[in-house]
Scaffold this motif. Structure first.
Motif, PDB file in Angstrom:
ATOM      1  N   SER A  49       0.875  -1.171  -0.031  1.00 57.95           N
ATOM      2  CA  SER A  49       0.009   0.140   0.164  1.00 57.95           C
ATOM      3  C   SER A  49       0.792   1.277  -0.070  1.00 57.95           C
ATOM      4  CB  SER A  49      -0.831  -0.156   1.309  1.00 57.95           C
ATOM      5  OG  SER A  49      -0.301   0.138   2.378  1.00 57.95           O
ATOM      6  N   SER A  50       2.314   1.028  -0.049  1.00 56.98           N
ATOM      7  CA  SER A  50       3.043   2.185  -0.006  1.00 56.98           C
ATOM      8  C   SER A  50       3.082   3.179  -1.583  1.00 56.98           C
ATOM      9  CB  SER A  50       4.558   1.883   0.207  1.00 56.98           C
ATOM     10  OG  SER A  50       5.116   0.793  -0.704  1.00 56.98           O
ATOM     11  N   THR A  51       3.414   4.138  -1.262  1.00 56.54           N
ATOM     12  CA  THR A  51       3.612   5.127  -2.582  1.00 56.54           C
ATOM     13  C   THR A  51       5.046   5.950  -2.282  1.00 56.54           C
ATOM     14  OG1 THR A  51       1.206   5.290  -2.801  1.00 56.54           O
ATOM     15  CG2 THR A  51       2.521   6.894  -3.816  1.00 56.54           C
ATOM     16  N   THR A  52       5.752   5.788  -3.490  1.00 60.22           N
ATOM     17  CA  THR A  52       6.977   6.632  -3.476  1.00 60.22           C
ATOM     18  C   THR A  52       6.867   7.787  -4.247  1.00 60.22           C
ATOM     19  OG1 THR A  52       8.222   4.408  -3.519  1.00 60.22           O
ATOM     20  CG2 THR A  52       9.492   6.453  -4.092  1.00 60.22           C
ATOM     21  N   VAL A  53       7.337   9.149  -3.415  1.00 63.74           N
ATOM     22  CA  VAL A  53       7.371  10.340  -4.162  1.00 63.74           C
ATOM     23  C   VAL A  53       8.535  10.984  -4.650  1.00 63.74           C
ATOM     24  CG1 VAL A  53       6.351  12.655  -3.999  1.00 63.74           C
ATOM     25  CG2 VAL A  53       4.961  10.706  -2.902  1.00 63.74           C
ATOM     26  N   ARG A  54       8.736  11.231  -5.744  1.00 63.55           N
ATOM     27  CA  ARG A  54       9.747  12.065  -6.415  1.00 63.55           C
ATOM     28  C   ARG A  54       9.476  13.378  -6.820  1.00 63.55           C
ATOM     29  NH1 ARG A  54      11.240   6.773  -6.852  1.00 63.55           N
ATOM     30  NH2 ARG A  54      13.339   6.276  -6.100  1.00 63.55           N
ATOM     31  N   VAL A  55      10.207  14.387  -7.063  1.00 61.06           N
ATOM     32  CA  VAL A  55      10.101  15.568  -7.654  1.00 61.06           C
ATOM     33  C   VAL A  55      11.240  15.820  -8.648  1.00 61.06           C
ATOM     34  CG1 VAL A  55       9.850  17.958  -7.830  1.00 61.06           C
ATOM     35  CG2 VAL A  55       8.674  16.609  -5.693  1.00 61.06           C
ATOM     36  N   ASN A  56      10.735  15.914  -9.982  1.00 60.14           N
ATOM     37  CA  ASN A  56      11.697  15.805 -11.043  1.00 60.14           C
ATOM     38  C   ASN A  56      11.395  17.265 -11.910  1.00 60.14           C
ATOM     39  OD1 ASN A  56      13.672  15.566 -13.094  1.00 60.14           O
ATOM     40  ND2 ASN A  56      12.968  13.684 -13.814  1.00 60.14           N
ATOM     41  N   ASP A  57      12.454  18.231 -11.910  1.00 59.67           N
ATOM     42  CA  ASP A  57      11.900  19.395 -12.546  1.00 59.67           C
ATOM     43  C   ASP A  57      10.735  20.159 -12.164  1.00 59.67           C
ATOM     44  OD1 ASP A  57      14.432  19.376 -13.984  1.00 59.67           O
ATOM     45  OD2 ASP A  57      13.620  17.998 -15.590  1.00 59.67           O
TER      46      ASP A  57
END
Length: 112
Positions: A49-57
């Motif tokens: 049930s996990s979600t991985t968050v990244r911010v790219n540009d």
């Protein structure tokens, strides 16, 4: 000094235990949460049930669930207050995952 005891599991260790062994380990986890040096902690729940968050540009990107190549996962933690790293390691060794295929990372908490 506060330490985070990060509990890593292999994913299949719990299912291999008998019901009696699972109940025994749960009692050990609960006993650790009641110790005077324990300040907090949590079971992080089901890995799927996990979600991985990244911010790219500037764009927020999310990925559902764990990465397939992950062999161990962060399953929970305790926040403890100990007089030394040696005391924290001694407490970490009491966590059932440490002796059932998992690992406990002991990390000092930086207070700001």
């Amino acid at each position: 000094m506060q330490y985070a005891l990060l509990i890593y599991g292999s994913g299949d260790g719990w299912e291999r235990l008998s019901k009696k062994e699972q109940e025994g380990q749960m009692q050990e986890y609960m006993a650790l949460s009641q110790r005077p040096e324990t300040r907090g902690g949590a079971d992080l729940g089901d890995l799927s049930s996990s979600t991985t968050v990244r911010v790219n540009d500037g764009e927020t990107l999310t990925t559902d669930g764990p990465f397939a190549e992950t062999k161990e996962y962060l399953g929970g933690f305790y926040l403890v207050e100990c007089g030394s790293i040696d005391e924290a390691i001694e407490l970490a060794a009491k966590i059932p995952a440490a002796r059932s295929g998992g690992a406990i990372e002991v990390r000092p908490v930086v207070e700001h």
